[in-house]
Write a protein that holds these residues in place. Structure first.
Motif, PDB file in Angstrom:
ATOM      1  N   PHE A 105       0.825  -1.207   0.000  1.00  0.00           N
ATOM      2  CA  PHE A 105       0.000   0.000   0.000  1.00  0.00           C
ATOM      3  C   PHE A 105       0.865   1.266   0.000  1.00  0.00           C
ATOM      4  N   TYR A 106       2.047   1.181   0.588  1.00  0.00           N
ATOM      5  CA  TYR A 106       2.977   2.325   0.569  1.00  0.00           C
ATOM      6  C   TYR A 106       3.324   2.698  -0.871  1.00  0.00           C
ATOM      7  N   PHE A 107       3.661   1.709  -1.683  1.00  0.00           N
ATOM      8  CA  PHE A 107       4.038   1.977  -3.076  1.00  0.00           C
ATOM      9  C   PHE A 107       2.864   2.553  -3.872  1.00  0.00           C
ATOM     10  N   VAL A 108       1.688   1.981  -3.697  1.00  0.00           N
ATOM     11  CA  VAL A 108       0.503   2.447  -4.445  1.00  0.00           C
ATOM     12  C   VAL A 108       0.177   3.894  -4.090  1.00  0.00           C
ATOM     13  N   MET A 129      -1.882  12.014   2.249  1.00  0.00           N
ATOM     14  CA  MET A 129      -2.147  12.104   3.684  1.00  0.00           C
ATOM     15  C   MET A 129      -2.194  10.718   4.332  1.00  0.00           C
ATOM     16  N   THR A 130      -2.731   9.739   3.597  1.00  0.00           N
ATOM     17  CA  THR A 130      -2.773   8.375   4.119  1.00  0.00           C
ATOM     18  C   THR A 130      -1.379   7.768   4.161  1.00  0.00           C
ATOM     19  N   CYS A 131      -0.575   8.049   3.143  1.00  0.00           N
ATOM     20  CA  CYS A 131       0.773   7.488   3.054  1.00  0.00           C
ATOM     21  C   CYS A 131       1.637   7.943   4.226  1.00  0.00           C
ATOM     22  N   VAL A 132       1.557   9.216   4.579  1.00  0.00           N
ATOM     23  CA  VAL A 132       2.348   9.749   5.694  1.00  0.00           C
ATOM     24  C   VAL A 132       2.015   9.013   6.990  1.00  0.00           C
ATOM     25  N   GLN A 133       0.723   8.741   7.217  1.00  0.00           N
ATOM     26  CA  GLN A 133       0.311   8.031   8.430  1.00  0.00           C
ATOM     27  C   GLN A 133       0.690   6.549   8.361  1.00  0.00           C
ATOM     28  N   LEU A 134       0.617   5.964   7.172  1.00  0.00           N
ATOM     29  CA  LEU A 134       0.886   4.542   7.009  1.00  0.00           C
ATOM     30  C   LEU A 134       2.342   4.198   7.332  1.00  0.00           C
TER      31      LEU A 134
END
Length: 399
Positions: A84-87, A121-126
Motif C-alpha cells: 500500500f505504501y508503493f501504491v 495524507m494516508t501514506c504519511v500516516q501509514l
C-alpha cells in the motif's frame, strides 16, 4: 568502507532495518514535502481567495478520511502494509504532476486534489504504522525514523522553495519523482510489518473492539480538536507567509517548522523516560495558545520564521504522543486500523472542518483577528489534554 558498514548493519538485522526506515523516510518525505507543503502558496499564487482555499484544503482532508479508513482496514485484513505504501506514493506523485505541471481546468484540478488528499495524507500516516509494527526494536527507534521524515520534509521545502523561485511550480513534481525513486529502492528491501495473528478473520464488526474503549474515544475527540487547531493555524500561517514573502522565504519558513521538530523526535526516547507521555502531550497543546497569538502579531515572514522554532515544543510532542497514546489503547490485531482511523479523525475530519471555518472567518474579520480567535479556541484542546492526564493516571492506578 562498504565492508565496515555491512559488518555494522548485517543483512536482516534490526539495526539495518531501522537504518533503512530512516533513509526511506528521509527521501520519501522529501518527495512528498513540496506537493503538500506548497499547495496553499500555489493556490494563493494562482489567485484563489482565503474563502476558497479553505474549502479546497478541506476537500483534500475529506478524501484523506476515505483513504485512511479503507487502507487501514485492508492492511489489517490482508496482513500487509508495504504494497500500500508503493501504491499511495504513485497516486500522490500522479496528482502532483496534474496540479503543478498541467494546471488543468477547475473540475480536473479538484479531482487531482482529491486524489492527493486520499493518497499523500494516508501514506504519511501509514509509514508510522509500518515502523511501529516492525518489532520492538523498530518501535523503540520510531522517534529517529519520524525525525528522519521531518528532516527530509524540511530539507525538501527549503530546497524546493529555491527551485520553484528559479524554475516555477511546474518543475516541482519532477524533483519529487527523483527522490521518490530513491525511497522506492530502499523500501523494496525493508521487510513488511509483523502483523499479529488473530483467531478470527478481521471484518467490519472487529471495529467494535476499538470503540468499546472509552479512552480511545476520548483521544479521538481530544486529538480532533488539537490537530483541527493545527490545521487552521497552517492555513492562516501559509496565507500570511505567502503574502509577506517569496517562494524562497516561504520555503525557509515552512522548512524551519519541520526541521526544528527533528531534535525532539531524535531525543524522544530519552524525554519519555523522564516525563510521562500524557504530560508531554498536554505541554505541547499548551504551547499553541501563545504561539498562534504571536504568529498573528508577527510583522514579517522573518519574525514568523523565528516563532516557527516553537514547533519543537508544540507540533512535535503533540504528534509523537498522539501516536504512542493511541498505540497503547489499540488491540494488537487492529494496530493499523486503530492508527489510521485516529488519523482520519485528527488529520482528515479535523482538516475538513477547521480550514473551511478559519478560511471563512479570515474572510469575514480579517487575517489578524482570525489568529487571535484561534488562539482563544486553543485553550479548549489544552484543557481536554489535561483531563486525559487524570484519566490515564486513574486507569494505570486501577490496572
Amino acid at each position: 568502507m562498504i565492508s565496515k558498514l555491512r559488518s555494522l548493519y548485517p543483512e536482516g538485522s534490526s539495526r539495518r532495518i531501522i537504518l533503512m526506515f530512516i533513509l526511506m523516510n528521509a527521501f520519501g518525505f522529501f518527495a512528498l514535502s513540496g506537493p503538500r507543503g506548497f499547495i496553499i502558496a500555489f493556490l494563493e499564487y494562482e489567485g484563489f481567495t482565503a474563502g476558497t482555499i479553505g474549502p479546497m484544503i478541506s476537500m483534500m482532508a475529506a478524501f484523506g478520511i476515505i483513504g485512511s479508513f479503507t487502507i487501514g482496514f485492508l492492511c489489517d485484513k490482508i496482513g500487509r502494509i508495504k504494497p500500500f505504501y508503493f501504491v499511495l506514493m504513485v497516486m500522490a506523485l500522479f496528482a502532483a504532476f496534474v496540479i503543478y505541471s498541467w494546471r488543468p481546468p477547475p473540475v480536473i484540478m479538484f479531482m487531482a486534489m482529491a486524489v492527493m488528499g486520499m493518497s499523500l495524507m494516508t501514506c504519511v500516516q501509514l509509514v508510522d504504522s509500518w515502523v511501529l509494527e516492525s518489532g520492538e526494536a523498530a518501535r523503540q527507534a520510531y522517534g529517529k525514523a519520524r525525525g528522519a521524515g521531518a528532516f527530509g520534509w524540511a530539507l525538501g521545502l527549503m530546497t524546493l522553495g529555491a527551485l520553484v523561485s528559479a524554475l516555477g511550480y511546474s518543475a516541482m513534481p519532477f524533483i519529487s519523482l527523483a527522490f521518490a525513486a530513491i525511497a522506492f529502492g530502499i523500501a523494496r528491501k525493508i521487510p513488511d510489518a509483523r502483523k499479529t495473528k488473530h483467531g478470527k478473520a478481521i471484518s467490519v464488526k472487529s471495529l467494535k473492539e476499538l470503540f468499546a474503549n472509552y479512552r480511545y474515544i476520548y483521544l479521538l475527540i481530544t486529538t480532533f480538536l488539537i490537530f483541527g487547531m493545527v490545521s487552521a493555524e497552517w492555513v492562516l500561517n501559509s496565507i500570511k507567509a505567502a503574502q509577506l514573502g517569496t517562494p524562497v522565504t516561504f520555503g525557509i519558513f515552512a522548512g524551519t517548522m519541520a526541521m526544528i521538530e527533528v531534535p525532539f523526535y531524535a531525543l524522544f526516547g530519552r524525554i519519555a523516560k523522564r516525563f510521562k507521555i500524557t504530560h508531554i502531550f498536554a505541554f505541547g497543546a499548551s504551547v499553541y495558545i501563545v504561539r498562534i497569538a504571536l504568529m498573528g502579531l508577527a510583522p514579517s515572514i522573518g519574525i514568523m520564521t523565528l516563532i516557527a522554532l516553537t514547533n519543537a515544543f508544540a507540533y512535535a510532542p503533540c504528534y509523537m504522543c498522539t501516536k504512542m497514546l493511541i498505540d497503547a489503547e489499540v488491540p494488537a490485531h487492529l494496530k493499523t486500523t486503530g492508527q489510521l482511523i485516529a488519523a482520519a479523525v485528527f488529520s482528515g475530519l479535523a482538516g475538513i472542518v477547521f480550514p473551511t471555518a478559519i478560511g471563512l472567518i479570515a474572510g469575514a474579520v480579517g487575517l489578524e483577528r482570525a489568529f487571535f480567535l484561534l488562539a482563544g479556541f486553543a485553550v479548549v484542546p489544552f484543557v481536554l489534554a489535561l483531563i486525559f492526564v487524570y484519566i490515564k493516571a486513574s486507569a494505570e492506578a486501577t490496572s
